[in-house]
Design a protein around this motif. Structure first.
Motif, PDB file in Angstrom:
ATOM      1  N   SER A  78     -19.357 117.994-100.531  1.00 13.32           N
ATOM      2  CA  SER A  78     -19.126 117.410 -99.215  1.00 13.32           C
ATOM      3  C   SER A  78     -19.141 118.529 -98.196  1.00 13.32           C
ATOM      4  O   SER A  78     -18.689 119.635 -98.457  1.00 13.32           O
ATOM      5  N   SER A  79     -19.714 118.232 -97.036  1.00 12.13           N
ATOM      6  CA  SER A  79     -19.735 119.223 -95.970  1.00 12.13           C
ATOM      7  C   SER A  79     -19.808 118.513 -94.633  1.00 12.13           C
ATOM      8  O   SER A  79     -20.265 117.376 -94.525  1.00 12.13           O
ATOM      9  N   LYS A  80     -19.366 119.205 -93.640  1.00 11.99           N
ATOM     10  CA  LYS A  80     -19.428 118.693 -92.286  1.00 11.99           C
ATOM     11  C   LYS A  80     -20.386 119.601 -91.541  1.00 11.99           C
ATOM     12  O   LYS A  80     -20.137 120.800 -91.395  1.00 11.99           O
ATOM     13  N   ILE A  81     -21.482 119.040 -91.085  1.00 11.50           N
ATOM     14  CA  ILE A  81     -22.543 119.843 -90.494  1.00 11.50           C
ATOM     15  C   ILE A  81     -22.740 119.425 -89.045  1.00 11.50           C
ATOM     16  O   ILE A  81     -22.824 118.243 -88.729  1.00 11.50           O
ATOM     17  N   ARG A  82     -22.862 120.417 -88.192  1.00  8.53           N
ATOM     18  CA  ARG A  82     -23.155 120.164 -86.777  1.00  8.53           C
ATOM     19  C   ARG A  82     -24.159 121.207 -86.317  1.00  8.53           C
ATOM     20  O   ARG A  82     -24.339 122.233 -86.930  1.00  8.53           O
ATOM     21  N   GLY A  83     -24.777 120.963 -85.250  1.00 12.96           N
ATOM     22  CA  GLY A  83     -25.657 121.965 -84.651  1.00 12.96           C
ATOM     23  C   GLY A  83     -27.108 121.735 -84.975  1.00 12.96           C
ATOM     24  O   GLY A  83     -27.562 120.609 -85.197  1.00 12.96           O
ATOM     25  N   ASN A  84     -27.839 122.814 -85.046  1.00 12.96           N
ATOM     26  CA  ASN A  84     -29.301 122.760 -85.160  1.00 12.96           C
ATOM     27  C   ASN A  84     -29.791 122.630 -86.595  1.00 12.96           C
ATOM     28  O   ASN A  84     -30.999 122.624 -86.823  1.00 12.96           O
ATOM     29  N   TYR A  85     -28.910 122.588 -87.577  1.00 12.87           N
ATOM     30  CA  TYR A  85     -29.339 122.525 -88.968  1.00 12.87           C
ATOM     31  C   TYR A  85     -30.264 121.343 -89.221  1.00 12.87           C
ATOM     32  O   TYR A  85     -31.307 121.486 -89.846  1.00 12.87           O
ATOM     33  N   TRP A  86     -29.904 120.183 -88.744  1.00 11.33           N
ATOM     34  CA  TRP A  86     -30.685 118.980 -89.022  1.00 11.33           C
ATOM     35  C   TRP A  86     -32.003 118.990 -88.265  1.00 11.33           C
ATOM     36  O   TRP A  86     -32.994 118.437 -88.725  1.00 11.33           O
ATOM     37  N   GLN A  87     -32.070 119.628 -87.117  1.00 10.62           N
ATOM     38  CA  GLN A  87     -33.315 119.673 -86.354  1.00 10.62           C
ATOM     39  C   GLN A  87     -34.348 120.567 -87.034  1.00 10.62           C
ATOM     40  O   GLN A  87     -35.544 120.340 -86.910  1.00 10.62           O
ATOM     41  N   ILE A  88     -33.906 121.574 -87.785  1.00 11.42           N
ATOM     42  CA  ILE A  88     -34.841 122.437 -88.511  1.00 11.42           C
ATOM     43  C   ILE A  88     -35.613 121.617 -89.533  1.00 11.42           C
ATOM     44  O   ILE A  88     -36.810 121.795 -89.724  1.00 11.42           O
ATOM     45  N   TYR A  89     -34.935 120.703 -90.182  1.00 12.42           N
ATOM     46  CA  TYR A  89     -35.573 119.860 -91.187  1.00 12.42           C
ATOM     47  C   TYR A  89     -36.121 118.571 -90.585  1.00 12.42           C
ATOM     48  O   TYR A  89     -36.436 117.647 -91.309  1.00 12.42           O
ATOM     49  N   GLN A  90     -36.210 118.534 -89.302  1.00 17.47           N
ATOM     50  CA  GLN A  90     -36.793 117.434 -88.539  1.00 17.47           C
ATOM     51  C   GLN A  90     -36.112 116.095 -88.835  1.00 17.47           C
ATOM     52  O   GLN A  90     -36.752 115.083 -89.037  1.00 17.47           O
ATOM     53  N   ILE A  91     -34.796 116.160 -88.888  1.00 18.62           N
ATOM     54  CA  ILE A  91     -33.990 114.955 -88.995  1.00 18.62           C
ATOM     55  C   ILE A  91     -33.307 114.826 -87.650  1.00 18.62           C
ATOM     56  O   ILE A  91     -32.496 115.666 -87.276  1.00 18.62           O
ATOM     57  N   TYR A  92     -33.661 113.789 -86.916  1.00 22.94           N
ATOM     58  CA  TYR A  92     -33.189 113.708 -85.544  1.00 22.94           C
ATOM     59  C   TYR A  92     -31.910 112.906 -85.389  1.00 22.94           C
ATOM     60  O   TYR A  92     -31.298 112.915 -84.346  1.00 22.94           O
ATOM     61  N   GLU A  93     -31.525 112.199 -86.443  1.00 25.41           N
ATOM     62  CA  GLU A  93     -30.219 111.575 -86.407  1.00 25.41           C
ATOM     63  C   GLU A  93     -29.218 112.657 -86.810  1.00 25.41           C
ATOM     64  O   GLU A  93     -29.378 113.301 -87.826  1.00 25.41           O
ATOM     65  N   LEU A  94     -28.212 112.870 -86.050  1.00 26.86           N
ATOM     66  CA  LEU A  94     -27.280 113.959 -86.319  1.00 26.86           C
ATOM     67  C   LEU A  94     -26.058 113.454 -87.088  1.00 26.86           C
ATOM     68  O   LEU A  94     -25.100 112.980 -86.487  1.00 26.86           O
ATOM     69  N   PRO A  95     -26.106 113.519 -88.399  1.00 28.19           N
ATOM     70  CA  PRO A  95     -24.922 113.098 -89.155  1.00 28.19           C
ATOM     71  C   PRO A  95     -23.838 114.175 -89.043  1.00 28.19           C
ATOM     72  O   PRO A  95     -24.125 115.353 -88.928  1.00 28.19           O
ATOM     73  N   SER A  96     -22.608 113.744 -89.091  1.00 29.82           N
ATOM     74  CA  SER A  96     -21.536 114.720 -89.016  1.00 29.82           C
ATOM     75  C   SER A  96     -20.940 115.023 -90.393  1.00 29.82           C
ATOM     76  O   SER A  96     -20.327 116.051 -90.568  1.00 29.82           O
ATOM     77  N   ASN A  97     -21.156 114.132 -91.342  1.00 31.43           N
ATOM     78  CA  ASN A  97     -20.629 114.340 -92.685  1.00 31.43           C
ATOM     79  C   ASN A  97     -21.755 114.159 -93.693  1.00 31.43           C
ATOM     80  O   ASN A  97     -22.648 113.324 -93.512  1.00 31.43           O
ATOM     81  N   TYR A  98     -21.678 114.932 -94.769  1.00 32.03           N
ATOM     82  CA  TYR A  98     -22.710 114.884 -95.796  1.00 32.03           C
ATOM     83  C   TYR A  98     -21.998 114.895 -97.151  1.00 32.03           C
ATOM     84  O   TYR A  98     -21.239 115.820 -97.450  1.00 32.03           O
ATOM     85  N   PHE A  99     -22.222 113.868 -97.971  1.00 31.14           N
ATOM     86  CA  PHE A  99     -21.557 113.753 -99.269  1.00 31.14           C
ATOM     87  C   PHE A  99     -22.597 113.535-100.355  1.00 31.14           C
ATOM     88  O   PHE A  99     -23.534 112.751-100.174  1.00 31.14           O
ATOM     89  N   VAL A 100     -22.415 114.207-101.484  1.00 29.42           N
ATOM     90  CA  VAL A 100     -23.289 114.007-102.640  1.00 29.42           C
ATOM     91  C   VAL A 100     -22.400 113.942-103.883  1.00 29.42           C
ATOM     92  O   VAL A 100     -21.580 114.827-104.109  1.00 29.42           O
ATOM     93  N   ASN A 101     -22.567 112.900-104.653  1.00 24.28           N
ATOM     94  CA  ASN A 101     -21.892 112.765-105.942  1.00 24.28           C
ATOM     95  C   ASN A 101     -22.952 112.649-107.014  1.00 24.28           C
ATOM     96  O   ASN A 101     -23.968 111.972-106.820  1.00 24.28           O
ATOM     97  N   SER A 102     -22.718 113.301-108.141  1.00 23.16           N
ATOM     98  CA  SER A 102     -23.660 113.152-109.245  1.00 23.16           C
ATOM     99  C   SER A 102     -22.902 113.165-110.565  1.00 23.16           C
ATOM    100  O   SER A 102     -21.925 113.877-110.724  1.00 23.16           O
ATOM    101  N   VAL A 103     -23.381 112.334-111.472  1.00 20.17           N
ATOM    102  CA  VAL A 103     -22.830 112.248-112.814  1.00 20.17           C
ATOM    103  C   VAL A 103     -23.990 112.395-113.777  1.00 20.17           C
ATOM    104  O   VAL A 103     -25.040 111.778-113.588  1.00 20.17           O
ATOM    105  N   SER A 104     -23.800 113.218-114.796  1.00 22.46           N
ATOM    106  CA  SER A 104     -24.849 113.360-115.798  1.00 22.46           C
ATOM    107  C   SER A 104     -24.222 113.379-117.182  1.00 22.46           C
ATOM    108  O   SER A 104     -23.108 113.871-117.366  1.00 22.46           O
TER     109      SER A 104
END
Length: 148
Positions: A78-104
């Motif tokens: 989980s991370s909270k991302i703000r700023g230009n990070y998402w624009q570098i990857y050409q994602i124009y919706e600016l999410p404020s939280n990012y969560f990833v869960n994985s089970v293997s």
């Protein structure tokens, strides 16, 4: 004549001398050979160290056997991302939280004999540690018998 300080010091020295002298009891406890061996077995540090080595070898065997079964892993990011990070990857919706869960879940299908040989090695290690424990016990019995 003596003063009170030397009399007190003399009394203290006398008390320490009497306390340090051996006490001779009329009724002494005599241990039999079996009791001596039992006490030595219960209180010897070498036996306790060898017994802990046996315990470690047993758990190493369980660990080796566990490598054959299913392994389940879970991860969470989980991370909270703000700023230009998402624009570098050409994602124009600016999410404020990012969560990833994985089970293997993994299970070895073929190990080339690695797991089986590890189990054999752990079994031999367990047998060796049991034999070492028995050897230490026999040495202690011998030493107590010789000293008795």
């Amino acid at each position: 004549m003596f003063n009170k300080v030397t009399d007190v010091m003399g009394f203290i020295v006398l008390v320490f001398m009497l306390a340090a002298s051996p006490v001779w009891a009329a009724d002494t406890a005599v241990l039999s050979l079996d009791e001596s061996i039992r006490l030595a077995m219960n209180n010897n540090e070498q036996i306790k160290a060898a017994a802990s080595g046996t315990e470690v070898a047993r758990w190493n065997l369980e660990k080796a056997k566990g490598a054959q079964s299913i392994s389940v892993d879970f991860s969470h990011t989980s991370s909270k991302i703000r700023g230009n990070y998402w624009q570098i990857y050409q994602i124009y919706e600016l999410p404020s939280n990012y969560f990833v869960n994985s089970v293997s879940a993994t299970m070895p299908l073929y190990s080339g004999g690695r797991i089986e040989n590890t189990i054999k090695q752990a079994k031999l290690g367990s047998e060796i540690s049991n034999l070492q424990l028995e050897s230490v016990k026999q040495d202690i019995r011998y030493q107590v018998t010789q000293s008795y």
